[in-house]
Write a protein that holds these residues in place. Structure first.
Motif, short mmCIF file in Angstrom:
data_model
loop_
_atom_site.label_atom_id
_atom_site.label_comp_id
_atom_site.label_asym_id
_atom_site.label_seq_id
_atom_site.Cartn_x
_atom_site.Cartn_y
_atom_site.Cartn_z
N MET A 135 -0.94 14.07 -7.72
CA MET A 135 -2.12 13.56 -7.02
C MET A 135 -1.87 13.62 -5.52
SD MET A 135 -4.00 9.86 -7.44
CE MET A 135 -5.48 9.48 -6.49
N GLU A 136 -2.89 14.03 -4.76
CA GLU A 136 -2.76 14.08 -3.31
C GLU A 136 -3.31 12.81 -2.69
OE1 GLU A 136 -4.49 17.58 -1.63
OE2 GLU A 136 -2.77 18.83 -2.16
N GLN A 137 -2.61 12.32 -1.70
CA GLN A 137 -3.01 11.12 -0.98
C GLN A 137 -3.04 11.44 0.52
OE1 GLN A 137 -3.23 7.45 -1.61
NE2 GLN A 137 -3.79 8.05 -3.67
N ARG A 138 -4.12 11.05 1.16
CA ARG A 138 -4.14 11.11 2.61
C ARG A 138 -3.43 9.86 3.13
NH1 ARG A 138 -9.88 11.74 4.97
NH2 ARG A 138 -10.32 10.21 3.34
N VAL A 172 7.13 4.28 8.41
CA VAL A 172 6.19 3.50 7.61
C VAL A 172 5.03 4.40 7.22
CG1 VAL A 172 4.68 1.48 7.54
CG2 VAL A 172 6.83 1.38 8.83
N VAL A 173 4.72 4.43 5.92
CA VAL A 173 3.64 5.28 5.40
C VAL A 173 2.51 4.38 4.91
CG1 VAL A 173 3.01 7.03 3.70
CG2 VAL A 173 5.31 7.04 4.70
N ARG A 174 1.29 4.67 5.38
CA ARG A 174 0.12 3.90 4.98
C ARG A 174 -0.94 4.82 4.39
NH1 ARG A 174 -1.29 0.24 10.33
NH2 ARG A 174 -0.63 -1.78 9.51
N PRO A 175 -1.66 4.39 3.35
CA PRO A 175 -2.77 5.19 2.84
C PRO A 175 -3.88 5.24 3.87
CG PRO A 175 -2.78 3.02 1.81
CD PRO A 175 -1.50 3.13 2.61
N ASP A 176 -4.62 6.37 3.91
CA ASP A 176 -5.66 6.57 4.91
C ASP A 176 -6.92 7.14 4.23
OD1 ASP A 176 -7.00 6.81 7.33
OD2 ASP A 176 -6.14 8.79 7.75
N PRO A 177 -7.93 6.29 4.00
CA PRO A 177 -8.01 4.87 4.35
C PRO A 177 -7.29 4.01 3.31
CG PRO A 177 -10.03 5.52 3.27
CD PRO A 177 -9.20 6.78 3.40
N ALA A 178 -7.16 2.72 3.62
CA ALA A 178 -6.55 1.80 2.66
C ALA A 178 -7.49 1.61 1.47
CB ALA A 178 -6.28 0.45 3.32
N PRO A 179 -6.95 1.40 0.27
CA PRO A 179 -7.81 1.16 -0.91
C PRO A 179 -8.70 -0.05 -0.68
CG PRO A 179 -5.52 1.49 -1.56
CD PRO A 179 -5.52 1.35 -0.07
N HIS A 192 -1.20 12.81 7.48
CA HIS A 192 -0.47 13.73 6.60
C HIS A 192 -1.13 13.71 5.23
CE1 HIS A 192 3.26 14.52 9.03
NE2 HIS A 192 2.87 13.39 9.60
N THR A 193 -0.79 14.69 4.42
CA THR A 193 -1.18 14.70 3.01
C THR A 193 0.09 14.62 2.18
OG1 THR A 193 -3.16 16.03 3.42
CG2 THR A 193 -2.34 15.96 1.17
N ALA A 194 0.17 13.61 1.33
CA ALA A 194 1.33 13.43 0.45
C ALA A 194 0.95 13.78 -0.97
CB ALA A 194 1.82 11.99 0.52
N SER A 195 1.77 14.59 -1.62
CA SER A 195 1.50 15.00 -3.00
C SER A 195 2.54 14.43 -3.93
CB SER A 195 1.51 16.54 -3.11
OG SER A 195 0.48 17.10 -2.32
N THR A 196 2.08 13.85 -5.03
CA THR A 196 2.98 13.35 -6.07
C THR A 196 2.52 13.91 -7.40
OG1 THR A 196 1.63 11.35 -6.28
CG2 THR A 196 3.56 11.22 -4.86
#
Length: 222
Positions: free
Chosen positions: A1-4, A19-26, A116-120
């Motif tokens: 899954m990709e997360q901004r 420090v990594v934060r989701p963008d936007p926050a849930p 950034h885009t983080a993929s898991t």
């Protein structure tokens, strides 16, 4: 899954802290200290994003994964006893040995960060049948989760193994919770529960509630 996400780098302790934060926050993910336990609430999107960020934390041994969700309103009917305290969430590896008492100072210096885009992987956690739960009670086992609270933030601390094995249960909020009412008419809510340390106890040695209860909330008005 990709997360901004946004990645923030802060000078700290003679080095650099990431420090990594989701963008936007849930938006539909809320966390409360109810006094006797820690209560989290998530709808489907919130559960999916929490699970993806949990996976990111398992893979990011040198980063703090920060979910700034303190301002989110809990769903109606979810109020705990007394006056629950709203919390943010930070997921962090124990190997980083981050002093939680420094969090308020670090948080104030985060700035805008870089996008950034983080993929898991969609399946980043082991199958339930592959987890040997009995070994968690062996005196030499060290892959437990730990809880701490500082500056209105719950810190969930653990190894990659701890995050991945607990992530298997967390994945149930995505795979099983949405159809729970249909499969089990009249049943109660779907939830998962994590404890701090090798056994359930009311409080940690820092007097933080020792249980984190994560409840799936399908009906969560905008």
């Amino acid at each position: 899954m990709e997360q901004r996400v946004r990645v923030h780098k802060v000078r700290f302790g003679g080095g650099e802290l990431r420090v990594v934060r989701p963008d936007p926050a849930p938006g539909r993910l809320a966390l409360r200290d109810d006094g006797h336990w820690l209560s989290m609430y998530a709808d489907r999107d919130g559960a999916e994003r929490l699970t993806a960020l949990w996976s990111l934390a398992a893979r990011s041994a040198r980063s703090l994964v920060h979910l700034p969700i303190r301002a989110n309103r809990a769903p109606d009917g979810a109020a705990g006893e007394g006056e629950p305290v709203a919390l943010d969430l930070v997921l962090v590896h124990h190997s980083l040995q981050f002093p939680t008492a420094s969090w308020k100072q670090v948080r104030s210096r985060l700035g805008a960060g870089s996008p950034h885009t983080a993929s898991t992987p969609d399946r980043d956690f082991p199958e339930a049948s592959a987890i040997d739960h009995d070994r968690r009670y062996h005196p030499t086992y060290r892959d437990h989760l730990g809880f701490d609270i500082a500056a209105h933030t719950l810190f969930v601390v653990g190894s990659a193994t701890a995050f991945r094995e607990h992530g298997t249960a967390l994945r149930g909020l995505v795979d099983e919770a949405p159809s729970h009412r249909h499969r089990h008419p009249g049943a109660g809510h779907f939830c998962v529960e994590f404890s701090s340390g090798p056994w359930t106890r009311p409080r940690t040695r820092r007097h933080v509630p020792g249980a984190l209860h994560i409840e799936y909330c399908e009906d969560w008005p905008v």
